[in-house]
Structure formats: C-alpha cells, structure tokens
Design an enzyme around this catalytic site. Structure first.
Site, PDB file in Angstrom:
ATOM      1  N   LYS A   1       0.825  -1.209   0.000  1.00 24.65           N
ATOM      2  CA  LYS A   1       0.000   0.000   0.000  1.00 24.65           C
ATOM      3  C   LYS A   1       0.861   1.262   0.000  1.00 24.65           C
ATOM      4  CE  LYS A   1      -3.614   2.675   0.272  1.00 24.65           C
ATOM      5  NZ  LYS A   1      -4.501   2.769   1.435  1.00 24.65           N
TER       6      LYS A   1
ATOM      7  N   LYS B   1      -0.015  11.731   5.864  1.00 22.19           N
ATOM      8  CA  LYS B   1       0.281  10.599   6.744  1.00 22.19           C
ATOM      9  C   LYS B   1       0.845   9.424   5.947  1.00 22.19           C
ATOM     10  CE  LYS B   1      -2.791   7.735   7.447  1.00 22.19           C
ATOM     11  NZ  LYS B   1      -3.279   6.457   6.925  1.00 22.19           N
TER      12      LYS B   1
END
Length: 371
Positions: A231, A301
């Site tokens: 990811k 983030k």
C-alpha cells in the site's frame, strides 16, 4: 463519554474517545440473535459457502465488529450489513453509527467489548496512533482477544506497528492482519475496492468470503506487514507522480500553452494513452480542491509512513522526500482539509501561472473518448 484506551497520544484534532456511557444492553456479553442470517433466496451454492464462514461454534451466526465509521469505514460496514453479516460497531461519534444501528447493528462501549463479543474485527482509522490506542490501550482489543479471533486493520498503517499487533494477538491465540484498502470513498461505497492482506494464509482463506463483502479484489499478499508495504509503495508512487506533473504542466503553461490544450495533447502520447494524465481532471486542471476526494492530511500521513519506511530500511528516496516537503509546505498553509492534490498549486504559484480550465470543456474531452 469514556476515554479511548490510551497507549500513545492522538494527533491534534483527533478525538480520543471511542467509548460511550455503559448501559445494561451495551455491557452484556450475551449473544442474542440480532439481525438476519444468510439470505434464503440466494443460490444454494452461495448459501453453503456463506454458512461455512458465518457459522461459529454451535452453529451460532458469526458476529463482526467494526471500529471507525468515517468516510471509508461507514461504507465498508454498510456493505457487510448488505451481505447479511451481523455487526457490532464503535466510533468516536455515536451519531456516525446511526444508520448502521437502524439497520440492525449493535453498539459497543469499548474495543475490548467488541473483541469479547465478536469473531472477526475490522478497524478503519486515521493512522498508527489511533490503531495503537484501540489495540493496546486500556479496554483495547488486546484485552478482550481470545483464541480464534481474527482482526483485520483496513487502515494505511505502519509495518512495524502491525507486526507488533500480530505478535501480541498471537500470544492469545488470535490472528492479526494488515489489510489496507485502495479505491477511495467511491470504491468503498460500491464495493469496487482492493484489499491487500498480510498474515496467516490459512486464516485469510477461511475469512475470504467476509472480505469479499467489502471489496471485489481482496488478495493475499504475504506475511504480516507485506500488505502495508504494498500500500505504501502504491500511494507513494501516486504522490510522487503528482509532484512531477505539477512541475511539467507549470512549465508548459509558462511556455504559452493553454492548460486544456496542453492536457488534450499529452493525452494522445504513449503515456497519455494509458490515461496517466486523467488523474489531473477533478482538481488540478480545473483548480478545484474542495470538497476533497481524499484529504491532504491523510495523504501526508501516507507519504510520511512511506519515507519513514525507506529510512528504516536504508533506502535513499530523494524524490519521495521532495514530495513530502511539498506536502509539509501545503500543510503549513492550513490546507490539510483540502484535496490531496492541493500541493500542486504551490508549483503553479512559484511558476507564476494559472491553471483553471472550464470543467465543462474538460468533460467534453472525456466524453469524446467514449464515442
């Protein structure tokens, strides 16, 4: 409202509490029959496959816990309900669960209660700090974990943290998985969602049907942490490409090209035929970053996690670090609530150009491709 289990402090702006005042109904660990089981009008083969994963010990229907009913989580939990799974839910805001409760879900007071009452638990949370608090804090998932429990974290998270979660759960006979998703809010709503899963393969296989209720492309990636790496590579690549596009488009417009004409031209080249430049349509090309498709603060983030992993592994990531610096500057301007492509605007400002094509004209170009 009682405090969310504490392990590490939450970032500013995040709500700490996931708990609600306990009531007799919410504190009972009994397992009443709530909500429908597998649909009887489904094909016999589908009913058999669903029974294999929705029936627990003693033939009791599987109960699924879901923590975090934000933009993504609300849709994913709703899709589990559409597949007739029985939910126990928890969020920082009880009102976020109103629709799920109306459709038969039960409310839990703490993550611990979810772990004690459920066979499978999902979390969809902003990031590592929230996941760590929910798992390891007082009244967290770990406190209520028991043998056989399967926990899937759907967040984009830290590989190191998920390895620690996996190991801590294993000591109690439970199973932890990193299971980040890709597809955005629209994919979460429609079920067109990739779910990358890392952990024990045999346990993953037993729960594949549950994952299929959330996304149409659930895939086993490898050991714990593998899915998180996949990811982060995926997201970091996208944001690095975005940074490069801002530079080359500002150059083209500075050279005198009209933005729409430039975009149409590059779409016809070898790279453009792969629709690489279509990612510019909804925000950058039309200069519209609000409402966000995916907020900058969340993208920041993800990029921070990716570059941190690179440092941990001793991998030079100069271009990715530049991407993070662009995001840092955009965050410093107070743009965290805007779309994640807003850092591209920094480059057009530096170049002294304006890129703001007419949305209708852009749509006309896209529509012409369908003809």
């Amino acid at each position: 409202m009682a405090d969310l289990p504490r392990s590490t402090p939450l970032r500013p702006g995040c709500r700490r509490s996931f708990a609600a005042p306990r009531s007799p109904a919410s504190t009972s660990h009994a397992r009443p029959t709530v909500g429908p089981g597998p649909r009887r009008d489904a094909p016999a083969g589908l009913r058999r496959r669903r029974r294999q994963v929705t029936e627990g010990k003693g033939g009791e229907s599987m109960r699924i816990g879901f923590i975090g009913l934000g933009t993504m989580g609300a849709f994913m939990a709703a899709n589990l309900q559409k597949s007739q799974y029985r939910l126990v839910v928890l969020d920082a805001r009880r009102e976020a669960a109103a629709r799920h409760i109306e459709n038969g879900a039960e409310w839990a007071a703490t993550p611990r209660e979810i772990a004690e009452r459920c066979d499978v638990v999902f979390t969809s949370l902003p990031g590592p700090a929230e996941v760590e608090a929910v798992v390891f804090g007082e009244d967290g998932l770990l406190a209520g974990a028991r043998p056989g429990l399967a926990y899937f974290d759907l967040s984009t998270n830290s590989r190191t943290l998920m390895q620690r979660v996996h190991d801590a759960l294993a000591e109690k006979g439970a199973h932890g998985f990193d299971a980040p998703v890709s597809g955005g809010p629209k994919g979460a709503e429609t079920g067109k969602l990739a779910i990358w899963v890392g952990g024990d393969r045999a346990v993953y296989d037993r729960h594949k049907t549950v994952l299929d209720a959330i996304g149409d492309q659930a895939a086993y990636i490898g050991p714990i942490g593998s899915a998180t790496v996949a990811k982060l590579v995926h997201n970091m690549a996208g944001y690095a490409i975005q940074t490069a596009m801002a530079e080359v488009f500002s150059m083209g417009v500075k050279a005198g090209m009209e933005p729409l004409a430039l975009w149409q031209a590059v779409r016809q080249g070898a790279l453009g035929r792969r629709r690489t430049f279509d990612r510019l349509v909804d925000q950058f090309l039309v200069d519209r970053y609000d409402p966000p498709a995916f907020a900058l603060k969340l993208a920041h983030k993800d990029v921070t996690l990716a570059t941190s992993l690179g440092r941990e592994l001793g991998v030079p990531m100069r271009f990715c670090q530049l991407t993070l610096e662009e995001m840092n500057e955009a965050m410093a301007r107070g743009w965290g609530h805007l779309d994640s492509r807003i850092p591209m605007k920094l480059q057009t400002e530096r170049a002294g150009v304006t890129i703001a094509a007419d949305p209708a004209a852009v749509q006309a170009v896209l529509d012409a491709d369908k003809g």
